[in-house]
Design an enzyme around this catalytic site. Structure first.
Site, PDB file in Angstrom:
ATOM      1  N   THR A 423       0.805  -1.224   0.000  1.00  0.00           N
ATOM      2  CA  THR A 423       0.000   0.000   0.000  1.00  0.00           C
ATOM      3  C   THR A 423       0.836   1.272   0.000  1.00  0.00           C
ATOM      4  O   THR A 423       0.401   2.295  -0.540  1.00  0.00           O
ATOM      5  CB  THR A 423      -0.955   0.015   1.207  1.00  0.00           C
ATOM      6  OG1 THR A 423      -0.197  -0.155   2.412  1.00  0.00           O
ATOM      7  CG2 THR A 423      -1.980  -1.098   1.096  1.00  0.00           C
ATOM      8  N   CYS A 424       2.029   1.244   0.595  1.00  0.00           N
ATOM      9  CA  CYS A 424       2.857   2.450   0.638  1.00  0.00           C
ATOM     10  C   CYS A 424       3.322   2.865  -0.756  1.00  0.00           C
ATOM     11  O   CYS A 424       3.660   4.023  -0.988  1.00  0.00           O
ATOM     12  CB  CYS A 424       4.068   2.235   1.528  1.00  0.00           C
ATOM     13  SG  CYS A 424       3.657   2.184   3.275  1.00  0.00           S
TER      14      CYS A 424
END
Length: 457
Positions: A423-424
């Site tokens: 997700t980052c």
């Protein structure tokens, strides 16, 4: 090799853990528990219990468990029916909210201070002083939007941007320095957000994932650190994997920045004098999770929960998982699949043919076939939030605040049958599926596993 029978739908349904009121259901992570004085405790998830028969809307546990296993839109219809049944009749009294536009937040705060919990269930009518207009719903929508926008404005001091991007928010641990009335405003905001949910209004501001978990009492784990501070999350993984942690020369302290000044915080009494060893590193990591996701924001979180629960009974809210709660509070996003596709990059086996690769082609076909809810769930899965930047997918940011386009990387089926999200970096690893049906099956199952707290190992 056949992967088709690894995990079937019935097994997934059986593993649903959204119905958190069953004592001992969880065996991983920790939950916040609300005491009678509204203070919070940090307890093992296996000891968390929510009474399904609690007033004002008691329900049999098996009925709530059945509702929790239904599709989101079915739950939403049921939830709206419950809220409608709780609403006090028009003829039994209403609440008039009068505010000056230039003093909107202050006037709104003053109005709500006077209201008791019963008043939160009444019809509200809004008036902007000095302006003509009959509140037929439009003024209410505007009020909820303007008030929540001001509360989440980082300059007001209650919230700061999450560690992942600048489009979702987390509680500012130093809110008391920025605003001396911060706890009263968190209580105010908890009531406002819950009233918005009660009335079916949406809130533009998206919160970091751990806050949605806290609202539900859903277990908090080390993985949730990634949505608050990705660098600390990476460091914690390195510490866990280190062969001999003593070479890192750590003690039971952590550093905290307060308006530019770095402070040393002991994770336990005498922490400065306790070295982290292989034997105590799990305890150290647990205390670090507890400090970052609970201790440093506990007073603020307690007030949000107090205000929220005055309006929405926790046993009714908990039929949703934390991803569905974001959709409930913020609404389903309008996802333009074509814009998403145009602003996507490719890696691995997909780099050469890009959208022309058969697996990638199937992927975009499935995204087009998905319902709005399913697309929103996949966006949550891959980027950590259902929010799309106003400028579209071309403005998607990574954890460093820079533009980081959605990326599809490849992975062999013998490594993973499920897609995996980073997700980052707004990146997914999409297995090299054999056909479109297989791709769709495992994407849907990955989303289900994600929503109920299981990883895909």
């Amino acid at each position: 090799v056949s992967y088709d029978d690894v995990l079937e739908k019935d097994e997934l349904v059986n593993r649903l853990i959204t119905a958190s009121w069953f004592s001992g259901l969880y065996d991983d992570g920790y939950c916040r528990a609300i005491r009678s004085d509204y203070q919070l405790d940090w307890i093992p998830a296996s000891k968390f219990h929510l009474d399904p028969a609690a007033s004002p809307r008691p329900f049999p546990a098996d009925q709530l468990a059945h509702i929790s296993a239904q599709p989101f839109m079915t739950k939403l219809k049921w939830f709206r029916e419950q809220m409608s049944a709780m609403k006090i009749k028009w003829e039994d009294g209403r609440v008039q909210i009068k505010v000056r536009r230039r003093e909107l937040l202050r006037d709104s705060f003053t109005n709500l201070v006077k209201l008791n919990p019963n008043d939160m269930l009444r019809y509200w009518r809004f008036e902007f002083i000095g302006e003509e207009g009959i509140d037929a719903g439009g003024l209410a929508r505007e009020w909820f939007q303007l008030v929540t926008d001001q509360c989440f404005n980082v300059d007001f001091g209650l919230f700061e941007y999450s560690g992942v991007d600048n489009i979702s928010y987390q509680i500012n641990p130093s809110s008391g320095i920025a605003n001396e009335l911060h706890l009263k405003y968190f209580y105010f905001l908890g009531r406002v957000m819950a009233k918005a949910v009660f009335e079916g209004h949406v809130i533009a501001a998206h919160m970091a994932r751990p806050l949605y978990k806290h609202l539900l009492g859903f277990p908090i784990t080390q993985d949730d650190i990634e949505f608050v501070d990705p660098q600390v999350h990476k460091s914690m993984k390195d510490i866990r994997e280190c062969e001999d942690v003593e070479f890192l020369y750590l003690d039971f302290t952590t550093a905290a920045r307060v308006f530019g000044e770095t402070q040393t915080i002991e994770l336990k009494p005498g922490g400065e004098d306790i070295e982290v060893t292989n034997e105590n590193r799990e305890h150290y990591l647990h205390l670090l999770v507890k400090y970052i996701l609970f201790d440093r924001i506990s007073p603020q979180l307690a007030m949000i929960l107090r205000g929220f629960s005055e309006v929405i009974p926790p046993n009714l809210l908990c039929v949703f998982d934390y991803q569905e709660l974001e959709l409930l509070m913020c609404g389903l996003p309008n996802i333009n699949v074509q814009d998403w596709k145009i602003n996507t990059t490719y890696r691995g086996a997909y780099a050469a043919k890009r959208a022309g690769h058969p697996v990638v082609s199937w992927f975009w076909e499935v995204m087009n076939e998905f319902s709005e809810e399913q697309r929103a769930r996949f966006l949550q899965f891959s980027t950590g939030t259902s929010r799309v930047p106003v400028q579209g997918f071309g403005a998607l940011q990574g954890n460093d605040g820079n533009i980081k386009l959605f990326t599809i990387d490849s992975v062999e089926m013998n490594v993973s049958v499920f897609p995996k999200a980073h997700t980052c970096f707004n990146r997914i690893e999409l297995p090299l599926y054999e056909n479109k049906a297989q791709l769709k099956k495992y994407i849907l199952q990955a989303l289900q596993l994600e929503s109920v707290g299981f990883n895909q190992e």
